[in-house]
Write a protein that holds these residues in place. Structure first.
Motif, mmCIF file in Angstrom:
data_model
loop_
_atom_site.group_PDB
_atom_site.id
_atom_site.type_symbol
_atom_site.label_atom_id
_atom_site.label_comp_id
_atom_site.label_asym_id
_atom_site.label_seq_id
_atom_site.Cartn_x
_atom_site.Cartn_y
_atom_site.Cartn_z
ATOM 1 N N GLU A 112 0.816 -1.221 0.000
ATOM 2 C CA GLU A 112 0.000 0.000 0.000
ATOM 3 C C GLU A 112 0.848 1.268 0.000
ATOM 4 O O GLU A 112 0.320 2.369 -0.074
ATOM 5 N N THR A 113 2.158 1.112 0.056
ATOM 6 C CA THR A 113 3.055 2.267 0.120
ATOM 7 C C THR A 113 3.881 2.433 -1.148
ATOM 8 O O THR A 113 4.759 3.289 -1.200
ATOM 9 N N GLN A 114 3.598 1.622 -2.172
ATOM 10 C CA GLN A 114 4.438 1.642 -3.368
ATOM 11 C C GLN A 114 3.631 1.270 -4.601
ATOM 12 O O GLN A 114 2.552 0.686 -4.518
ATOM 13 N N VAL A 115 4.188 1.609 -5.750
ATOM 14 C CA VAL A 115 3.630 1.222 -7.042
ATOM 15 C C VAL A 115 4.780 0.703 -7.896
ATOM 16 O O VAL A 115 5.756 1.426 -8.137
ATOM 17 N N LEU A 116 4.681 -0.554 -8.283
ATOM 18 C CA LEU A 116 5.724 -1.191 -9.101
ATOM 19 C C LEU A 116 7.095 -1.047 -8.458
ATOM 20 O O LEU A 116 8.107 -0.789 -9.136
ATOM 21 N N GLY A 117 7.113 -1.181 -7.123
ATOM 22 C CA GLY A 117 8.382 -1.134 -6.406
ATOM 23 C C GLY A 117 8.899 0.253 -6.107
ATOM 24 O O GLY A 117 9.968 0.405 -5.501
ATOM 25 N N VAL A 118 8.172 1.286 -6.510
ATOM 26 C CA VAL A 118 8.584 2.670 -6.257
ATOM 27 C C VAL A 118 7.738 3.241 -5.126
ATOM 28 O O VAL A 118 6.501 3.173 -5.171
ATOM 29 N N ALA A 119 8.376 3.808 -4.109
ATOM 30 C CA ALA A 119 7.664 4.398 -2.974
ATOM 31 C C ALA A 119 6.850 5.598 -3.447
ATOM 32 O O ALA A 119 7.354 6.450 -4.196
ATOM 33 N N VAL A 120 5.589 5.657 -3.026
ATOM 34 C CA VAL A 120 4.713 6.771 -3.396
ATOM 35 C C VAL A 120 4.507 7.659 -2.174
ATOM 36 O O VAL A 120 4.649 7.219 -1.026
ATOM 37 N N GLU A 121 4.174 8.916 -2.435
ATOM 38 C CA GLU A 121 3.925 9.842 -1.334
ATOM 39 C C GLU A 121 2.536 9.590 -0.755
ATOM 40 O O GLU A 121 1.540 9.623 -1.474
ATOM 41 N N LEU A 122 2.474 9.336 0.520
ATOM 42 C CA LEU A 122 1.224 9.137 1.238
ATOM 43 C C LEU A 122 0.802 10.473 1.822
ATOM 44 O O LEU A 122 1.615 11.187 2.407
ATOM 45 N N MET A 123 -0.461 10.838 1.655
ATOM 46 C CA MET A 123 -0.946 12.135 2.103
ATOM 47 C C MET A 123 -1.821 11.973 3.338
ATOM 48 O O MET A 123 -2.798 11.223 3.326
ATOM 49 N N LEU A 124 -1.447 12.669 4.403
ATOM 50 C CA LEU A 124 -2.228 12.690 5.634
ATOM 51 C C LEU A 124 -2.858 14.058 5.798
ATOM 52 O O LEU A 124 -2.254 15.076 5.446
ATOM 53 N N SER A 125 -4.061 14.095 6.351
ATOM 54 C CA SER A 125 -4.739 15.370 6.560
ATOM 55 C C SER A 125 -5.603 15.293 7.803
ATOM 56 O O SER A 125 -6.070 14.221 8.194
ATOM 57 N N ALA A 126 -5.809 16.443 8.431
ATOM 58 C CA ALA A 126 -6.673 16.554 9.604
ATOM 59 C C ALA A 126 -7.366 17.902 9.545
ATOM 60 O O ALA A 126 -6.783 18.896 9.099
ATOM 61 N N ARG A 140 -1.974 19.235 6.640
ATOM 62 C CA ARG A 140 -1.684 18.257 5.586
ATOM 63 C C ARG A 140 -0.203 17.934 5.612
ATOM 64 O O ARG A 140 0.639 18.808 5.842
ATOM 65 N N GLN A 141 0.108 16.668 5.377
ATOM 66 C CA GLN A 141 1.492 16.200 5.456
ATOM 67 C C GLN A 141 1.693 15.077 4.456
ATOM 68 O O GLN A 141 0.809 14.239 4.253
ATOM 69 N N GLY A 142 2.851 15.058 3.816
ATOM 70 C CA GLY A 142 3.184 14.003 2.875
ATOM 71 C C GLY A 142 4.399 13.235 3.342
ATOM 72 O O GLY A 142 5.324 13.798 3.932
ATOM 73 N N VAL A 143 4.406 11.919 3.103
ATOM 74 C CA VAL A 143 5.529 11.102 3.552
ATOM 75 C C VAL A 143 5.674 9.905 2.623
ATOM 76 O O VAL A 143 4.695 9.396 2.079
ATOM 77 N N LYS A 144 6.898 9.442 2.444
ATOM 78 C CA LYS A 144 7.179 8.181 1.776
ATOM 79 C C LYS A 144 7.619 7.186 2.836
ATOM 80 O O LYS A 144 8.577 7.439 3.584
ATOM 81 N N ALA A 145 6.909 6.075 2.934
ATOM 82 C CA ALA A 145 7.228 5.053 3.925
ATOM 83 C C ALA A 145 8.362 4.176 3.404
ATOM 84 O O ALA A 145 8.182 3.415 2.449
ATOM 85 N N LEU A 146 9.529 4.289 4.021
ATOM 86 C CA LEU A 146 10.701 3.523 3.596
ATOM 87 C C LEU A 146 11.184 2.583 4.691
ATOM 88 O O LEU A 146 12.181 1.880 4.513
#
Length: 322
Positions: free
Chosen positions: A68-82, A91-97
């Motif tokens: 759920e944190t990647q596409v085709l092995g590439v880390a995608v930016e996950l967007m959090l908001s409150a 709002r905050q963006g993070v890549k889970a590594l």
């Protein structure tokens, strides 16, 4: 998206296995720095929306799979908001590594100062101001919105204030404004504050049509000075060429200025009241701008635009002011 400039980067290969458990945890703080308890936090990951709630200490946690944190092995930016408009929001963006990632705390901010709520603007130019948040910011974004919550004007600034011409608004209409404080690792948007527009010195003049030299076509007409058609990428051109726009007024009148709104471009513009005459004004044009000059009696304007880079897009509004 504002965060893309601050948090974006090159493609990053994910070290996580698809079935590996990934924990994301963070903390929410109120405007005064105390814990923001029992608030929903949204996470958009891999096309799905997840929700967690902050506990009494303001902490929250998401449990994901590596897939759920990647596409085709590439880390995608996950967007959090409150938070949700018109209230303050985060709002905050993070890549889970890593399998466990602790995010920097996000603190709500609501520092709008002036004008006060429900003010009717009276001057031709009005100063909007706000109190800086406790932490250093990269920049602010000032947003003016119409009664439907759609953007009318947005500008980036390093200062805790912004000067806005009244001519960008329709007279006697309801609007609201907000400011986004962009930090190094998240952004905090203030609550929206309502206001009402007064009577500007410059008013939009009705326009019959706009024509472009390249590509050769006539665009739909203006409506009471407001351009209701998105040109989009139809004005793409190389940096070695230029485009001429002809704006035909419904009737002759004293023309005193021009309001331009859009995004994704910059250009040098020359404005003429006759096609082959000397320019009545020259300006450096960016996404949104308003120009004024000595009154000229005319029934049309010619705008000659030249950009220093490829691409010219998203012209959402042009108003001729008189």
């Amino acid at each position: 998206m504002i965060l893309s400039a601050a948090l974006g980067g090159c493609l990053t290969t994910s070290p996580l296995l698809p079935d590996e458990r990934v924990d994301l945890e963070g903390r929410l703080l109120q405007v005064d720095g105390t814990a923001a308890a029992d608030l929903p936090v949204q996470l958009r990951a891999h096309g799905q929306n997840l929700t967690a709630r902050s506990n009494a200490a303001g902490n929250y946690r998401f449990e994901l799979k590596g897939s759920e944190t990647q596409v085709l092995g590439v880390a995608v930016e996950l967007m959090l908001s409150a938070g949700r408009a018109p209230a303050p929001r985060l709002r905050q963006g993070v890549k889970a590594l890593k399998t466990e990632t602790s995010l920097p705390a996000m603190r709500f901010w609501d520092g709008l100062s002036a004008p006060a709520a429900d003010t009717e603007l009276s001057g031709d130019r009005n100063i909007f101001s706000w109190q800086p948040p406790p932490a250093p910011v990269r920049h602010y974004q000032f947003n003016l919105l119409d009664s439907e919550g759609d953007s009318v004007w947005h500008s980036q600034t390093l200062l805790p204030n912004f000067e806005l011409p009244l001519a960008v608004m329709d007279p006697q209409r309801n609007y609201s404004w907000e400011v986004v404080a962009v930090f190094s690792d998240y952004e905090a948007t203030s609550g929206r504050r309502p206001l009402r527009s007064g009577e500007p010195k410059l008013r939009p003049l009705p326009v019959r049509a706009i024509r472009s030299s390249e590509p050769a076509r006539e665009y739909p007409s203006f409506h009471d000075g407001r351009y209701q058609f998105l040109i989009g990428d139809r004005l793409d051109y190389s940096s070695k060429s230029s485009i001429e726009l002809e704006i035909e007024l419904t009737r002759p009148g004293l023309v005193r200025g021009l309001h331009w709104a859009g995004s994704g471009f910059e250009a040098e513009v020359e404005i003429r009241a006759q096609r082959n005459a000397e320019p009545i004004a020259r300006h450096s044009l960016q996404s949104q701008a308003i120009f004024e000059w000595a009154p000229v009696n005319t029934d049309r304007l010619w705008l000659r635009l030249k950009t220093p880079k490829d691409g010219f897009s998203d012209v959402t509004e042009i108003r001729v002011l008189g």
